[in-house]
Design a protein around this motif. Structure first.
Motif, PDB file in Angstrom:
ATOM      1  N   MET A   1       0.845  -1.198   0.000  1.00  0.00           N
ATOM      2  CA  MET A   1       0.000   0.000   0.000  1.00  0.00           C
ATOM      3  C   MET A   1       0.882   1.250   0.000  1.00  0.00           C
ATOM      4  SD  MET A   1      -2.777   1.237   2.849  1.00  0.00           S
ATOM      5  CE  MET A   1      -3.559   2.824   2.724  1.00  0.00           C
ATOM      6  N   LYS A   2       0.588   2.159  -0.916  1.00  0.00           N
ATOM      7  CA  LYS A   2       1.353   3.388  -1.025  1.00  0.00           C
ATOM      8  C   LYS A   2       0.560   4.565  -0.465  1.00  0.00           C
ATOM      9  CE  LYS A   2       3.818   1.849  -5.166  1.00  0.00           C
ATOM     10  NZ  LYS A   2       4.066   2.119  -6.607  1.00  0.00           N
ATOM     11  N   CYS A   3       1.160   5.293   0.450  1.00  0.00           N
ATOM     12  CA  CYS A   3       0.542   6.489   1.016  1.00  0.00           C
ATOM     13  C   CYS A   3       1.319   7.705   0.504  1.00  0.00           C
ATOM     14  CB  CYS A   3       0.577   6.439   2.541  1.00  0.00           C
ATOM     15  SG  CYS A   3      -0.331   5.046   3.237  1.00  0.00           S
ATOM     16  N   PHE A   4       0.614   8.607  -0.173  1.00  0.00           N
ATOM     17  CA  PHE A   4       1.280   9.726  -0.834  1.00  0.00           C
ATOM     18  C   PHE A   4       1.319  10.972   0.054  1.00  0.00           C
ATOM     19  CE2 PHE A   4       0.372   6.974  -4.323  1.00  0.00           C
ATOM     20  CZ  PHE A   4       1.368   7.219  -5.258  1.00  0.00           C
ATOM     21  N   PHE A   5       2.359  11.750  -0.154  1.00  0.00           N
ATOM     22  CA  PHE A   5       2.499  13.037   0.517  1.00  0.00           C
ATOM     23  C   PHE A   5       1.754  14.100  -0.289  1.00  0.00           C
ATOM     24  CE2 PHE A   5       6.013  10.535   2.004  1.00  0.00           C
ATOM     25  CZ  PHE A   5       6.256  10.965   3.303  1.00  0.00           C
ATOM     26  N   ASP A   6       1.608  15.273   0.317  1.00  0.00           N
ATOM     27  CA  ASP A   6       0.960  16.383  -0.377  1.00  0.00           C
ATOM     28  C   ASP A   6       1.639  17.682   0.029  1.00  0.00           C
ATOM     29  OD1 ASP A   6      -0.703  17.695  -2.067  1.00  0.00           O
ATOM     30  OD2 ASP A   6      -2.451  17.672  -0.756  1.00  0.00           O
ATOM     31  N   PHE A   7       1.589  18.652  -0.856  1.00  0.00           N
ATOM     32  CA  PHE A   7       2.209  19.953  -0.603  1.00  0.00           C
ATOM     33  C   PHE A   7       1.272  21.029  -1.124  1.00  0.00           C
ATOM     34  CE2 PHE A   7       5.029  23.501  -1.810  1.00  0.00           C
ATOM     35  CZ  PHE A   7       5.689  23.701  -0.596  1.00  0.00           C
ATOM     36  N   PHE A 281      10.483   4.727   0.622  1.00  0.00           N
ATOM     37  CA  PHE A 281       9.947   5.901  -0.045  1.00  0.00           C
ATOM     38  C   PHE A 281      10.091   5.694  -1.551  1.00  0.00           C
ATOM     39  CE2 PHE A 281      10.939   7.400   4.151  1.00  0.00           C
ATOM     40  CZ  PHE A 281      10.034   8.411   4.423  1.00  0.00           C
ATOM     41  N   GLY A 282       9.329   6.444  -2.313  1.00  0.00           N
ATOM     42  CA  GLY A 282       9.434   6.308  -3.760  1.00  0.00           C
ATOM     43  C   GLY A 282       8.823   7.492  -4.482  1.00  0.00           C
ATOM     44  N   LEU A 326       5.173   6.740   0.548  1.00  0.00           N
ATOM     45  CA  LEU A 326       5.826   5.868   1.519  1.00  0.00           C
ATOM     46  C   LEU A 326       5.075   4.556   1.541  1.00  0.00           C
ATOM     47  CD1 LEU A 326       7.802   5.280   3.857  1.00  0.00           C
ATOM     48  CD2 LEU A 326       6.139   6.328   5.402  1.00  0.00           C
ATOM     49  N   GLU A 327       5.777   3.456   1.269  1.00  0.00           N
ATOM     50  CA  GLU A 327       5.143   2.149   1.314  1.00  0.00           C
ATOM     51  C   GLU A 327       4.986   1.686   2.764  1.00  0.00           C
ATOM     52  OE1 GLU A 327       7.477  -0.487  -1.009  1.00  0.00           O
ATOM     53  OE2 GLU A 327       6.641   0.196  -2.923  1.00  0.00           O
ATOM     54  N   ARG A 328       3.900   0.955   3.006  1.00  0.00           N
ATOM     55  CA  ARG A 328       3.606   0.471   4.354  1.00  0.00           C
ATOM     56  C   ARG A 328       3.940  -1.019   4.440  1.00  0.00           C
ATOM     57  NH1 ARG A 328      -2.491   0.604   6.560  1.00  0.00           N
ATOM     58  NH2 ARG A 328      -2.370  -1.145   7.998  1.00  0.00           N
ATOM     59  N   PRO A 329       4.777  -1.420   5.381  1.00  0.00           N
ATOM     60  CA  PRO A 329       5.142  -2.830   5.493  1.00  0.00           C
ATOM     61  C   PRO A 329       3.972  -3.668   5.976  1.00  0.00           C
ATOM     62  CG  PRO A 329       6.007  -1.605   7.341  1.00  0.00           C
ATOM     63  CD  PRO A 329       5.394  -0.601   6.413  1.00  0.00           C
ATOM     64  N   ASP A 330       4.053  -4.976   5.762  1.00  0.00           N
ATOM     65  CA  ASP A 330       2.991  -5.885   6.199  1.00  0.00           C
ATOM     66  C   ASP A 330       2.927  -6.003   7.717  1.00  0.00           C
ATOM     67  OD1 ASP A 330       2.356  -6.367   3.581  1.00  0.00           O
ATOM     68  OD2 ASP A 330       3.728  -8.059   3.404  1.00  0.00           O
ATOM     69  N   VAL A 356      -1.278  -3.279  18.058  1.00  0.00           N
ATOM     70  CA  VAL A 356      -0.019  -2.580  18.255  1.00  0.00           C
ATOM     71  C   VAL A 356      -0.202  -1.118  17.901  1.00  0.00           C
ATOM     72  CG1 VAL A 356       1.404  -4.604  17.763  1.00  0.00           C
ATOM     73  CG2 VAL A 356       0.660  -3.123  15.889  1.00  0.00           C
ATOM     74  N   GLN A 357       0.764  -0.302  18.289  1.00  0.00           N
ATOM     75  CA  GLN A 357       0.709   1.124  18.010  1.00  0.00           C
ATOM     76  C   GLN A 357       1.892   1.481  17.139  1.00  0.00           C
ATOM     77  OE1 GLN A 357       0.715   2.626  22.010  1.00  0.00           O
ATOM     78  NE2 GLN A 357      -1.489   2.831  22.045  1.00  0.00           N
ATOM     79  N   PRO A 358       1.678   1.592  15.805  1.00  0.00           N
ATOM     80  CA  PRO A 358       2.808   1.841  14.911  1.00  0.00           C
ATOM     81  C   PRO A 358       3.219   3.297  14.872  1.00  0.00           C
ATOM     82  CG  PRO A 358       0.788   1.733  13.672  1.00  0.00           C
ATOM     83  CD  PRO A 358       0.428   1.425  15.098  1.00  0.00           C
ATOM     84  N   SER A 359       4.416   3.520  14.305  1.00  0.00           N
ATOM     85  CA  SER A 359       4.870   4.883  14.052  1.00  0.00           C
ATOM     86  C   SER A 359       3.938   5.535  13.043  1.00  0.00           C
ATOM     87  CB  SER A 359       6.301   4.838  13.491  1.00  0.00           C
ATOM     88  OG  SER A 359       6.650   6.091  12.986  1.00  0.00           O
ATOM     89  N   PRO A 360       3.536   6.789  13.254  1.00  0.00           N
ATOM     90  CA  PRO A 360       2.613   7.455  12.329  1.00  0.00           C
ATOM     91  C   PRO A 360       3.124   7.462  10.892  1.00  0.00           C
ATOM     92  CG  PRO A 360       2.884   8.732  14.330  1.00  0.00           C
ATOM     93  CD  PRO A 360       3.873   7.622  14.399  1.00  0.00           C
ATOM     94  N   LEU A 361       4.453   7.610  10.677  1.00  0.00           N
ATOM     95  CA  LEU A 361       4.953   7.671   9.324  1.00  0.00           C
ATOM     96  C   LEU A 361       4.855   6.354   8.602  1.00  0.00           C
ATOM     97  CD1 LEU A 361       8.136   9.906   9.508  1.00  0.00           C
ATOM     98  CD2 LEU A 361       6.018  10.355   8.296  1.00  0.00           C
ATOM     99  N   GLN A 362       4.817   5.232   9.371  1.00  0.00           N
ATOM    100  CA  GLN A 362       4.767   3.928   8.735  1.00  0.00           C
ATOM    101  C   GLN A 362       3.358   3.558   8.287  1.00  0.00           C
ATOM    102  OE1 GLN A 362       6.900   1.910  11.942  1.00  0.00           O
ATOM    103  NE2 GLN A 362       8.349   1.230  10.392  1.00  0.00           N
TER     104      GLN A 362
END
Length: 363
Positions: A1-7, A281-282, A326-330, A356-362
């Motif tokens: 799953m890819k989560c995109f940034f925005d500006f 990242f990509g 940013l790709e999200r690991p399984d 679990v409580q993951p890092s927000p960026l992940q």
């Protein structure tokens, strides 16, 4: 799953800042040109035995230095507000980065660092850059969690001295020596050495860029780390090609080189969790279209003498960053807890038998 940034930063919000830069830059350029012509005129009048011009012309170098000092002071404040606006416009999964910068502390660090750099004849410069980078990193938060910059001033000093400066002086000495011998003796062997030295200098700068990029992109977010994982030889050759093309095209390739470098750097960034699991990242833009778009924006800025600059920053920033993901690991390793103003559910990726409580960026 890819989560995109925005500006999302409006050019109109940056207009006052960029105009301030341009006015100061135009003033410095005008004063420097006037200072140079006034100094040359006075020398000619002295040679001819004629009385010199007035006080302003006689002190042209001093006036030029004063204007440049004013430009430096104004740039300190304008740079602060420009970075603040750009950080506020950057978001990920609907949450914006928040800048918490102290203007007084920033000015103090810049002035102190500048003076120490002058006093130490440039030796303090790596530590100056490190402190400013750490200041902005620690003052930037995402979901109430600050970033931390891990780079060390001593490491940057080593790169600047041993990787760039000393080898550059050595190669430059060989270049001028071989050029001198070739001109005096007409030796073809020494004539070949000179261009080889220039190629070696470009490769050296590419090597320096590779080390500095890896040093610069090294942040901690909660228990996760944002790092640049590159091959130094490959990056050196990549940067050599970009620099060579910029030189060969007399600067026309610079906008395209910027896009190419951005894609390369982003494609090699990793978010590493505490357990060692990586999220990549990509960049998913169409490189040909994006290069032409950036080139067009740069051309408009050049034609308008910089006035279009705010809209160029806004449009180019959105074009490139909106294609960054940013790709999200399984499997997500627990890192930090939610901020005070964040609901815990916002940090949960998917329901599992043991939440679990993951890092927000992940995410």
């Amino acid at each position: 799953m890819k989560c995109f940034f925005d500006f999302r930063v409006k050019g109109s919000r940056l207009l006052a800042i960029c105009l301030g830069y341009l006015i100061c830059l135009w003033a410095v350029f005008g004063v420097v040109m006037w200072s140079s012509s006034a100094y040359t005129m006075n020398r000619m009048m002295m040679t001819a035995g004629m009385p010199m011009a007035g006080f302003a012309a006689n002190n042209a170098p001093l006036v030029s230095l004063g204007v440049q000092l004013i430009y430096f002071v104004v740039s300190i404040f304008l740079g602060f507000f420009l970075i603040t606006e750009c950080v506020k416009g950057l978001s990920f999964k609907g949450y914006s980065l928040q800048p918490h910068y102290d203007l007084g502390k920033y000015v103090g660090q810049v002035v102190t660092g500048f003076l120490l750099t002058l006093i130490t004849i440039g030796i303090y410069y790596p530590w100056f850059i490190t402190k400013i980078t750490r200041f902005f990193a620690s003052g930037t938060t995402y979901r109430d969690q600050p970033f931390a910059f891990n780079g060390k001033g001593a490491t940057l000093f080593f790169f600047m001295t041993c990787v760039l400066f000393l080898p550059y002086i050595f190669l430059l000495g060989i270049f001028y020596f071989s050029l001198y011998v070739a001109m005096k003796s007409g030796s073809a062997g020494f004539a070949i050495i000179s261009p080889l030295c220039l190629v070696a200098i470009l490769l050296l700068y590419g090597l320096y860029c590779a080390f500095v990029y890896r040093w610069m992109i090294d942040f901690t977010y909660g228990n996760s780390r944002i790092a640049l994982k590159i091959s130094i030889p490959v990056t050196m050759l990549f940067m050599f090609i970009q620099i060579a093309l910029c030189i060969l095209t007399a600067g026309l390739f610079v906008p395209i080189a910027g896009v190419m470098i951005y894609r390369y750097i982003v494609g090699n960034m990793r978010l590493v969790s505490e357990s060692g699991e990586e999220s990549a990242f990509g960049y998913q833009g169409r490189i040909g279209h994006d290069c032409l778009y950036v080139y067009g924006q740069a051309l408009l800025t050049l034609i308008t003498a910089g006035i279009y600059g705010p809209w160029m920053i806004s449009k180019v920033g959105r074009r490139l960053i909106s294609n960054t993901y940013l790709e999200r690991p399984d499997v997500v390793t627990p890192t930090v807890t939610p901020g005070e103003n964040e609901p815990t559910v916002a940090f949960q990726p998917t329901p599992t038998p043991e939440p679990v409580q993951p890092s927000p960026l992940q995410m």
